[in-house]
Design a protein around this motif. Sequence first.
Motif, PDB file in Angstrom:
ATOM      1  N   ASP A  85      -4.034  -1.851   2.842  1.00 45.51           N
ATOM      2  CA  ASP A  85      -4.242  -0.410   2.608  1.00 45.51           C
ATOM      3  C   ASP A  85      -3.099   0.144   1.743  1.00 45.51           C
ATOM      4  O   ASP A  85      -3.315   0.912   0.814  1.00 45.51           O
ATOM      5  CB  ASP A  85      -4.230   0.371   3.952  1.00 45.51           C
ATOM      6  CG  ASP A  85      -5.426  -0.021   4.830  1.00 45.51           C
ATOM      7  OD1 ASP A  85      -6.439  -0.479   4.249  1.00 45.51           O
ATOM      8  OD2 ASP A  85      -5.332   0.114   6.071  1.00 45.51           O
ATOM      9  N   LEU A  86      -1.859  -0.282   2.083  1.00 42.69           N
ATOM     10  CA  LEU A  86      -0.662   0.338   1.493  1.00 42.69           C
ATOM     11  C   LEU A  86      -0.464  -0.103   0.041  1.00 42.69           C
ATOM     12  O   LEU A  86      -0.365   0.720  -0.872  1.00 42.69           O
ATOM     13  CB  LEU A  86       0.562  -0.096   2.331  1.00 42.69           C
ATOM     14  CG  LEU A  86       1.701   0.947   2.469  1.00 42.69           C
ATOM     15  CD1 LEU A  86       1.151   2.262   2.969  1.00 42.69           C
ATOM     16  CD2 LEU A  86       2.756   0.404   3.425  1.00 42.69           C
ATOM     17  N   ASP A  87      -0.475  -1.430  -0.130  1.00 42.73           N
ATOM     18  CA  ASP A  87      -0.188  -1.875  -1.521  1.00 42.73           C
ATOM     19  C   ASP A  87      -0.973  -3.134  -1.866  1.00 42.73           C
ATOM     20  O   ASP A  87      -0.460  -4.019  -2.572  1.00 42.73           O
ATOM     21  CB  ASP A  87       1.329  -2.143  -1.647  1.00 42.73           C
ATOM     22  CG  ASP A  87       1.785  -3.172  -0.593  1.00 42.73           C
ATOM     23  OD1 ASP A  87       0.873  -3.892  -0.063  1.00 42.73           O
ATOM     24  OD2 ASP A  87       2.977  -3.268  -0.286  1.00 42.73           O
ATOM     25  N   GLY A  88      -2.202  -3.227  -1.284  1.00 38.75           N
ATOM     26  CA  GLY A  88      -3.061  -4.334  -1.685  1.00 38.75           C
ATOM     27  C   GLY A  88      -2.584  -5.678  -1.166  1.00 38.75           C
ATOM     28  O   GLY A  88      -3.041  -6.724  -1.625  1.00 38.75           O
TER      29      GLY A  88
ATOM     30  N   ASP B 154      -3.225   2.447  -1.352  1.00 41.98           N
ATOM     31  CA  ASP B 154      -3.240   1.725  -2.635  1.00 41.98           C
ATOM     32  C   ASP B 154      -4.279   2.308  -3.574  1.00 41.98           C
ATOM     33  O   ASP B 154      -4.062   2.416  -4.788  1.00 41.98           O
ATOM     34  CB  ASP B 154      -3.579   0.249  -2.340  1.00 41.98           C
ATOM     35  CG  ASP B 154      -3.371  -0.612  -3.591  1.00 41.98           C
ATOM     36  OD1 ASP B 154      -2.414  -0.318  -4.330  1.00 41.98           O
ATOM     37  OD2 ASP B 154      -4.200  -1.496  -3.831  1.00 41.98           O
ATOM     38  N   ASP B 155      -5.443   2.758  -2.969  1.00 41.26           N
ATOM     39  CA  ASP B 155      -6.509   3.311  -3.831  1.00 41.26           C
ATOM     40  C   ASP B 155      -6.296   4.801  -4.063  1.00 41.26           C
ATOM     41  O   ASP B 155      -7.195   5.493  -4.503  1.00 41.26           O
ATOM     42  CB  ASP B 155      -7.881   3.064  -3.192  1.00 41.26           C
ATOM     43  CG  ASP B 155      -7.998   3.781  -1.830  1.00 41.26           C
ATOM     44  OD1 ASP B 155      -7.082   4.616  -1.528  1.00 41.26           O
ATOM     45  OD2 ASP B 155      -8.934   3.513  -1.055  1.00 41.26           O
TER      46      ASP B 155
END
Lengths: 964, 210, 187, 348
Positions: free
Chosen positions: A331-334, A375-376
């Motif tokens: 979620d945070l940075d892929g 991340d998105d």
Amino acid sequence: MTAALSRRSFLKAGALGAAGLAMPDFVARTASSLEALAATPPPEFTSFLDVYRKQWTWDKTVRGTHMINCWYQAHCAFDVYVRDGLVFREEQAAEYQQLRPELPDMNPRGCQKGCCFSHRMYEPTRLKYPIRRVGERGSGQWERVTWEEALDDIADSFLDVVTEEGTDRVIWDLGPDINIGAANAAQARFAQLTHSICLDSNSSNGDGHRGAFETFGNIYMERGIEDYFYSDVILVWGANPVYTSIPNAHFFTEARYNGTDVVVISPDYSASAIKADLWVPVKPGTDAALALTIAHLIVEGDHVDKAFVSEQTDLPLLVRQDTGAFLTEADLDGGDEESFVMVDAAGGFHIAERKTLDLDGVEPDLDATLDVTLDDGTQVAVRTVYSLLKERLATYTPEAASEMCGTAPGLIRRLADMVINARALSNVAGSSMNKYFHGNLTERAMILIWVLLGQMGKPGSGYSAFGFLANDGWEDYVSGLRIPERMAFGTELGLDLLWDLAKGESSEIFFKKMATTNFTDPGSTLPVWSSSALFWHVHGGIVDLAEDAKKWIPGLKQPVREAINSALHKNWIPLQPAPDREPRILFHYCANPIRSVRGSQKLLEVLWPKLVKTVVIDFRMTTTAQHADYVLPAAAWYETTDHKWVTPLVPYNHVTNKAVEPLGESQNDFWIITMLAKHIQKRAQERGITSIDSHLGKEIVLDNLYEDMTMDGAYSEHDVDKAAGAILEYSSNLSHVSWEEQKEKGFARYSQIGLSPLSIGNAGELKEDEPFIPLTYHTKDKQPYPTQTRRIQFYLDHPVYLEYDEYLPRFKAPPQMGGDYPLTMTGGHTRWSVHGVWQDSRHMQRLNRGQPYMVISAEDAAERGISDGDWMRCFNDVGEFTVRSKVSPAARPGATIMWHAWENYHFPGRKGPRDVSPSPLNPVELAGDHPHLKFGMLEGQPGTFDRDTRIEIERLSDEEAARL
Amino acid sequence: MQSLKVTDISGFLDPVARPWNGIAAERVDMMPSPLGLQPNDYIIASWEERPYGELEVLSAASVHDGQRIAVRLVWEKDKPSAGAGEGFPDAAAIAFPVRGDPLLMQMGSADAPIHALQWRARGNETRSVNAEGIGSSKPGPDVAAAGKGGWSGGNWHVVMTRNLAVPQGGAVLVSGHATRIGFAVWNGHNEERAGIKAVSLDWIDLELEA
Amino acid sequence: MKRQPGSDLPETRQAALERSVIYRGFADAFRRPDGGCDVLDETLIPPPPPNARKAFVDAFDEAISKSACSLHEAAHSTRDQMDLFEELVRWYDHFGLRRTDTAELPDHISVQLEFMHFLTHQEYLHGDEPEAAETLRSAQREFLSRHLMPLAQSIEEKCRDDLGRYSALADQLPAYLALELERRGTD
Amino acid sequence: MSDRQVAMVIDLNKCIGCQTCTIACKTMWTSKEGMEGMWWNTVSTAPGEGTPKGWEQMGGGFRDGKAQPGRLPKQSEFGDPWEFNYEETLFGGDPHATLKPSGGDPDWGTNWDEDVGGGEYPNSFFFYIPRICNHCTKPACMEACPRGAIFKRDEDGIVLINEDHCRGFRFCQEACPYKEIYYNAVTGKSQKCLFCLPRMEEGVATACSRQCPGRVRFLGFLDDEDGPIHKLVYDHKVALPLHPEYETEPNVFYIPPLAPPSFDAEGNPTEEDRIPITYLMSLFGGEVVEALETLKAEKAARKRGEPSELMDTLISRNWVDLFGPFNKSPKDIEAMRLMEGGQLGTAQ
């Protein structure tokens, strides 16, 4: 009449030709032969008293034990006294060494049941030869048959079924008494070689410790019994050790003398409560409220061991408020989908390590709530599990909890003070919590207390759940492959197991993962396991009893039948045979389902008609045996040589030696099952059957089954002793003492916990001179827990748990199982038998009431005009049964007690407490497709319940009672 | 009291045998055995307030044939107590002095012992007993003691027999000579046993007809 | 009266030999459906019926059929089973015997009959030693009256009378044992 | 011969009522003919009727030195030895037959009121009390037997019945205030616990002591000053005779029972005794108050981490220390007369 007859009239002409000694049953005791003995003059004799003049001496004494699942109180080494091929008595050997000077030793062990087992061996209930049903099933019409006839007929049915319909139509119903020794190894080898299905009955008996499983990803955690001496507060909660830990109970009474506070929490003023320093009465099935209010007082009083919970638990991990799922690195940075996130006081994010618990200096902010940009790019609010938990706990003030569990606020506060101020807090685990529908919530709430206080992994300090300690050579014998070979074999099947080990996974995680292959993987070298609770519900029709479960269980989202079907459909839970493949042959081995399964009358209605053959292997006539086609007589425990699993409480492998020949034509289990393979091979060869594919696609060689079973004759049907020895030699934790020495001494201390999936969860080092302390690999060595978050996990983001609002521990009122009736029918293991084995013993019954009774409170009895001993009708929407009353001021008004293990034939009309216990499955226990909520050995399976059963009782009129 | 000489006592072994009708019976007055003489405080304390030995009269008759003597006792009893299981049996005893002048109430003494036959309803058990004072009874000499009892119509009828001749230590009975006889009866329903019994007031002279 | 060949033995020893063989016959008959046929007279004890195994089980196997009556003395007495076993084991031990490891329990009627077979055979061997013979006869009488006779009588009462050979066995054994008990001295 | 007295202390705080002692004694001694209904060792729930039912109202013993009349207990009051219809139910082919005591539903048994106790929920109370013959210093049974068939051995004070002299009068059974004598209706003799004499003579502890999983029973001679018995009875004064008012001077002593706090109307714990002290005084006499105080004080000392010789004695970390000189294993004693048959107690 005799005058007309003379001696000569009995003698056939020419019979004198056969004059001479012909004595198949006797030998000369000291003379060289019978003829020589007869030739010597007879001894002096005037009256029968002369036979009593001579000193009675024993031929031998042999070390023996009782190979039954006494579980928390197991096992005891006995000296078995033999004379003339008969066992006359037994007495505890009492040769256990003291571990440390400040700790009591274990002697003498034993209990009132073990001390008269020799009497059971020759009682009329004992089976002496194979019998075959001639009348209708359950009609009690039998015919004696030879072993040849029985095994040939069963072999033929076996061959018909596996060739025509599939190997998964043959079911091994394994009861709690399997010994993980040679006998059970024969059964497991047979099942592995034929891919017949083994039913794992642990959870279906209500012993699955679901709450511990949801929280630790593992239920196996129990301490050495002497370790309780190091506790200064012991909570006896969900257990009745004075009834069910007879050989160990002295540690609690002695600890109490030593200054330890022993607290008993139970609905009734029980036999254990009278030994307590504080008894805490609580309403049945509401213990979660009591635990949560203690947790509330811990948090509110700022007694939380912040360092411990930050390192060992999921409390610092962040949860997305939009989806209710954990925030992941992805979620945070892929990054990794399976890694979770913490934030420190300065707002810095940290990924929670998966291979170690060591925070390496990171100090997570337990109370963090913040917004995060994913991340998105989307913005999401996140909070720590701890903040959610604190919010929930705030509602459980002592006053609020008192409404739920009936315990007075003042008493709650006094209990909380004792718990909070304890130096070393432990609990006496039993198996009653998981016999309540919401038992998982109760256990999660109880564990919360220990974890919040950091009371884990230290002398006298920690939570105990399921006790099991087994040799780890058993799997090698069963699969015929040593551990390294089995691991290599795993890779051939494309399993990524070895890869896990290479990536540095702990052996606990590795071996637990390997064990789950037993349930699904075609290539497994171990027997195929399946949940017995699911089997009874789907194939046995028990699910029909749960039709109006929605009426009983507020908040049930869908009928139990639909919940099961959807879980099967989503492959959350494996069931073999599949729902559409009806079972045909049922072997009951160390099991008695018609007595023990809740709602068992349904099995006779729905399952029995589907069966071609139902075979019972047992040494006594059980309820299930009465409904069988064949009953094969098993040798009693002093008539065979084998050893049995124990628990870390008493970490000693116990051995029973063959003291006498099996009675009549009974045989030990190892012989019976190996001979079954022999007869299947013979009949296969005679019928030209060679090999078939199992339902999982593995080749099953039928015309060579016996050779494979006995490893080409290395372990024939006569080699139970040799096989038992081999299992120990293969074991890493029991090969340090020779098999000969273990047979001689009767017991040997385990050298370590070992690698068996049935013990590795204890995760600690077993030392020679210290009582065992579980989970120290986690608390001390920082090894990860086998959970989704690799930590002690209180937050479950599985969709079913979110749907049923059980993602965090909470209180749910006990359902009104069986309908809206005023009384809760609780129960517990009895003092008078282990399972059913002593339930019809003359000695035990004369010290009890000789027939079943239900304990009811003086208040409830008075309201209904019932006095002690009156016959009562107990009923609810599901069924009814008749039983006598036992009126006691110790029983809690509103709750009755049916002590376990009465056979159906003890009740009028053969209807017992099982007939009023519907026990629908709990939908959250069907959750699957999750890193740790999945099937494992003896864990991770749906349980069954009978302690929430609601009933009403009414006195039978004298006329009705007379007609019983 | 007289023990009539008969040719053969085998016709008299049955307590209700007809020949007994022709034999004169002695009316023996009975009384409770003295409480004070009981051998220990417990027995005295537990029977102080309890009536016992309430039989008032016993009918006794005897015949002998020079070899063996038969004594028939008849006494009133509402219903028989066979002493099965936990119960106490009805019982009766006849005693003879061995030598010297033993006090019947004292059950004799060391130098004046008594020799008795005791019958119990439990299996018609009949024993030869020697006593040298209260509480000292021990197995007596072998006199081929035998006994048979029958209860009917509110009465016990009991016949006890023994040899006249007697080995060392027994009470000698000689045809044509006199001796003395004492009686005791126990009521099983009233839990009477040991010294708690009805006894004849004193010895009764018994003459064995020549 | 059937003349027995080879009966040149003195009257008492001949009797003991015959009695010993009869006990062996009865012991085998109560052990196997086809046991004792070589010894026991057919007119009194008819040969096994065609369904011998089922009839034998129906007659004597209490673990199987409702109507069967047990051949174990323990089942016919309220005495504690182990106490009864102790006395029987002491009897067999007193006369120098020990049951084999696979023998039936000590209170089974075939084991008791086999013990009598031994005592009577020993009486035959010591026929000309009056004291030994008398000791053996009193032991036989006491064993018969304390154990074998009450067991045989109880079996006779409880055993069904429609099972041919096996009903006959149950009836004839107490008759024979009564003969044995009535015997005085040398028969 | 010295007049020594063997004695036993039974710790009611460690007795868990499991009846292993009862079974150990039963399988060892009372399975002979006529003994089926005998339990020479019983464990009863107190308060309750006890075994035999209502024995404390059956009289016997002494008052101010004077013998007190007693009455005979009935077998049904000890609990009838029920037989069961095994054949009919298990194999009898009658699918409706119920396995239960033959002869109708019983209304009393040896352990009928197990775990019931007295008082009212949530302040009910009970504890277990094991009983055997007390081998009294002043045995009422011995003084009541008109035939002198009961004797007390000088070397260890064990009280035995000589079955050759016994005529089944049962004055002894009436006179024993503890009703620890049993009548064998088959042999017509009275019989009683013999303190496992054949084991004790060989240095092996009694079956009821050695096989007790709760480690509840201490054995030894009263006069052995460094043995546990002397310490508990005379030094710490926490081991008390049961019903001292019977004046037979019993040689089995009891550590009185502690209990968790009772509750007030709201259900909160109070400091009031759960087991009424008056009830305990009626069993053990006035000294019970001080004995309980001693136990509580010594337990509190341990809780504070201070040493306590009394608590260490009661804990008895080394199991075999319970038995003083009687610490041998029965297995090692050759030709133990474990199954002594026929006439017992003919030692005199």
